[in-house]
Design a protein around this motif. Structure first.
Motif, short mmCIF file in Angstrom:
data_model
loop_
_atom_site.label_atom_id
_atom_site.label_comp_id
_atom_site.label_asym_id
_atom_site.label_seq_id
_atom_site.Cartn_x
_atom_site.Cartn_y
_atom_site.Cartn_z
N ASN A 127 0.97 -1.21 -0.13
CA ASN A 127 0.08 -0.20 0.06
C ASN A 127 0.77 1.30 0.08
OD1 ASN A 127 -1.87 1.93 0.60
ND2 ASN A 127 -2.97 0.72 2.15
N ALA A 128 1.50 1.46 -1.22
CA ALA A 128 2.34 2.62 -1.20
C ALA A 128 1.86 3.90 -1.16
CB ALA A 128 3.29 2.41 -2.59
N PRO A 129 2.40 4.84 -0.70
CA PRO A 129 2.09 6.41 -0.65
C PRO A 129 2.20 6.96 -2.22
CG PRO A 129 4.32 6.32 0.43
CD PRO A 129 3.88 4.80 0.08
N ASP A 130 1.54 7.88 -2.35
CA ASP A 130 1.61 8.77 -3.48
C ASP A 130 2.57 9.60 -3.55
OD1 ASP A 130 1.17 9.48 -6.30
OD2 ASP A 130 -0.89 10.22 -5.89
N ILE A 131 3.77 9.11 -3.49
CA ILE A 131 4.90 10.13 -3.53
C ILE A 131 5.84 9.63 -4.45
CG2 ILE A 131 4.55 11.01 -1.07
CD1 ILE A 131 6.96 9.28 -0.28
N GLN A 242 14.49 -2.50 -7.81
CA GLN A 242 14.70 -2.15 -6.45
C GLN A 242 14.20 -0.70 -6.41
OE1 GLN A 242 18.99 -2.49 -5.34
NE2 GLN A 242 18.99 -4.77 -6.15
N ALA A 243 13.93 -0.09 -5.21
CA ALA A 243 13.33 1.17 -5.07
C ALA A 243 13.52 1.79 -3.82
CB ALA A 243 11.92 1.05 -5.46
N LYS A 244 13.34 3.22 -3.61
CA LYS A 244 13.49 3.96 -2.55
C LYS A 244 12.44 4.93 -2.58
CE LYS A 244 17.94 4.36 -0.27
NZ LYS A 244 19.14 5.17 -0.74
N LEU A 245 11.78 5.15 -1.60
CA LEU A 245 10.82 6.34 -1.58
C LEU A 245 11.73 7.59 -1.53
CD1 LEU A 245 8.22 5.12 1.16
CD2 LEU A 245 8.04 5.37 -1.34
N VAL A 246 11.12 8.76 -2.05
CA VAL A 246 11.83 10.05 -2.15
C VAL A 246 11.06 11.07 -1.65
CG1 VAL A 246 13.25 11.75 -3.66
CG2 VAL A 246 13.29 9.21 -4.23
N TYR A 247 11.27 11.85 -0.70
CA TYR A 247 10.50 12.90 0.00
C TYR A 247 11.41 14.27 -0.09
CZ TYR A 247 13.05 10.55 3.51
OH TYR A 247 14.15 9.97 4.30
N ASP A 248 12.56 14.03 -0.38
CA ASP A 248 13.52 15.38 0.04
C ASP A 248 13.39 16.24 -1.11
OD1 ASP A 248 15.59 17.06 0.20
OD2 ASP A 248 17.33 15.52 0.49
N PRO A 249 12.77 17.39 -1.08
CA PRO A 249 12.68 18.36 -2.19
C PRO A 249 13.93 18.54 -2.94
CG PRO A 249 11.67 19.43 -0.01
CD PRO A 249 12.26 18.00 0.26
N GLU A 250 15.13 18.73 -2.25
CA GLU A 250 16.38 18.66 -2.71
C GLU A 250 16.69 17.59 -3.89
OE1 GLU A 250 20.19 19.55 -0.54
OE2 GLU A 250 18.66 21.00 0.18
N VAL A 262 8.26 17.70 4.63
CA VAL A 262 8.78 16.47 4.98
C VAL A 262 8.36 16.07 5.97
CG1 VAL A 262 10.94 15.02 5.60
CG2 VAL A 262 11.11 16.98 3.94
N GLU A 263 7.79 16.69 7.19
CA GLU A 263 7.21 16.30 8.31
C GLU A 263 5.89 15.60 8.20
OE1 GLU A 263 7.89 19.83 8.20
OE2 GLU A 263 9.88 19.10 8.31
N GLU A 264 5.01 16.27 7.30
CA GLU A 264 3.93 16.01 6.82
C GLU A 264 4.07 14.21 6.17
OE1 GLU A 264 0.82 17.62 3.89
OE2 GLU A 264 1.20 19.13 5.26
N VAL A 265 4.92 14.24 5.31
CA VAL A 265 5.06 12.84 4.48
C VAL A 265 5.55 11.81 5.76
CG1 VAL A 265 6.33 11.87 2.62
CG2 VAL A 265 5.95 14.29 2.45
N MET A 266 6.38 12.20 6.53
CA MET A 266 6.68 11.29 7.58
C MET A 266 5.63 10.78 8.22
SD MET A 266 9.87 10.76 7.05
CE MET A 266 10.59 11.22 5.77
N GLU A 267 4.67 11.87 8.41
CA GLU A 267 3.39 11.42 9.39
C GLU A 267 2.70 10.13 8.65
OE1 GLU A 267 1.12 14.69 10.98
OE2 GLU A 267 2.58 15.43 12.03
N ARG A 268 2.35 10.81 7.31
CA ARG A 268 1.82 9.95 6.45
C ARG A 268 2.27 8.48 6.39
NH1 ARG A 268 0.71 11.59 0.84
NH2 ARG A 268 -0.63 9.88 0.18
N LEU A 269 3.50 8.50 6.08
CA LEU A 269 4.16 7.19 6.04
C LEU A 269 4.01 6.25 7.43
CD1 LEU A 269 7.75 8.20 4.31
CD2 LEU A 269 5.46 7.44 3.30
N GLN A 270 4.10 6.85 8.38
CA GLN A 270 3.89 6.38 10.00
C GLN A 270 2.63 5.86 9.65
OE1 GLN A 270 5.36 6.30 12.92
NE2 GLN A 270 7.52 6.80 12.36
N SER A 271 1.53 6.56 9.33
CA SER A 271 0.03 6.20 9.37
C SER A 271 -0.09 4.90 8.53
CB SER A 271 -0.79 7.26 9.09
OG SER A 271 -1.05 7.59 7.92
#
Ligand code: VTB
Length: 347
Positions: A127-131, A242-250, A262-271
């Motif tokens: 169930n991957a996030p839409d990022i 092979q894959a890695k989530l990317v959330y860093d705007p840089e 980033v904090e919002e994405v982290m919360e979402r991933l946690q949930s």
């Protein structure tokens, strides 16, 4: 899925689902309205999906319930027109959909737009996030030869060795985005050829896993949902992602204001139960299912699939339907006849 029989039958049901979405979106090809093209694909996909004899649940779809009226994450569908009793005996299926992968491609009539989905037993698809997601995809001969954290040059050397050729005989496919400047430079300086595409890293990933397409690897950052569907295809094709989530705007090369903090994405991933946001996902992490079905129909002409063709007496679609158990890959050319008893069908 309770037994093989139901899986085999379902794979042909999912074929109908993809065909319907492809036909409706293909009608809008070149109209320059990607949202509309997507909308008609979603509607068609949902309508046919609901007739499939299953207790289906969308795990990757058009978005959260409040933002998408159809094919939203968590939507339950299937078994319409069947009695409660009959439905109770249907298999429980998780489904990841991309009703129109490459909305821009369809809107301008460019190659490689597809209607696509993957299905598995409950829990069989992440169930991957839409990022965004960084990905490397290779075919069966290169399984185990790449490492998403290794320098591009090392991966290319290993791919070349496994394929018994030189690096300059390789072609890497990659989304043409500013975020890939370094990647593109690295591929070029390693000596490999490169194919930059405007959209559609899902069909591109599949091409990388099929011999004879003249594409030997997909590299770079695209959508995470597309990554899960690619993984389902890899299970059927014996390829590897092979894959890695990317959330860093840089890393995305975008202004901070363009992506959620980033904090919002982290919360979402946690949930969503994702504890380690830097985890390296392999094919099995993304698509752990043992009984996977993958179906795709070409919308516009592409590397593996032809686009929908319209003729006086009907339509013709070209699809691929793959299953892991039994392992089968079917390329299906369907003529949808509408022209009455005198319709002429061509070879
Ligand atoms: C990615 C890719 C898709 O859109 O999601 C991309 O996986 C969006 O990336 O295949 P950008 O935000 O950089 O445009 C596709 O290319 C097509 O939907």
């Amino acid at each position: 899925m309770k037994n093989l029989k139901s899986e085999r039958e379902l794979s042909l049901d999912f074929l109908r689902v993809c065909e319907a979405a492809a036909i409706e979106s293909a009608k809008t090809m070149g109209q320059g309205d990607r949202k509309y093209s997507d909308h008609v694909a979603v509607e068609a996909m949902r309508e046919v999906m609901d007739t499939v004899p299953m207790r289906g649940r969308i795990v990757i779809g058009e978005g959260e319930r409040d933002e998408a009226p159809m094919l939203y994450i968590g939507e339950e569908l299937g078994g319409k027109e069947f009695s409660e009793d009959a439905r109770a005996g249907f298999p429980e299926i998780d489904i990841a959909v991309d009703p129109l992968e490459g909305t821009n491609l369809c809107a301008v009539g460019a190659n490689n737009a597809i209607a696509v989905l993957a299905a598995a037993e409950r829990g069989g698809l992440l169930n991957a996030p839409d990022i965004y997601m960084d990905k490397i995809v290779v075919g069966p001969s290169c399984r185990g030869a790449v490492d998403i954290d290794a320098p591009v040059k090392d991966n290319l050397k290993n791919i070349a060795r496994r394929l018994g050729r030189d690096i300059d005989d390789l072609a890497v496919i990659c989304l043409d985005r500013p975020r890939h400047k370094q990647l593109i430079n690295d591929v070029r300086s390693a000596g490999a050829r490169i194919r930059l595409i405007s959209d559609g890293d899902l069909s591109a990933g599949i091409s990388a896993a099929v011999a004879g397409t003249n594409i030997h690897a997909l590299m770079g950052i695209g959508g995470a949902p597309e990554g899960v569907i690619t993984a389902a295809a890899m299970k059927c094709l014996n390829g590897e992602i092979q894959a890695k989530l990317v959330y860093d705007p840089e890393r995305l090369g975008v202004d901070k204001s363009k992506v959620p903090p980033v904090e919002e994405v982290m919360e979402r991933l946690q949930s969503m139960g994702i504890k380690d946001p830097n985890k390296i996902y392999d094919t099995n992490d993304l698509a752990p299912g043992r009984r996977i079905i993958f179906a795709a129909t070409g919308v516009t002409d592409g590397t593996l699939l032809r686009g929908v063709r319209f003729f006086g007496a009907g339509k013709r679609t070209h699809s691929v339907v793959m299953t892991t158990d039994p392992k089968s890959i079917r390329f299906i050319d369907t003529v949808h006849v509408e022209g009455g008893p005198d319709a002429v069908i061509r070879f």
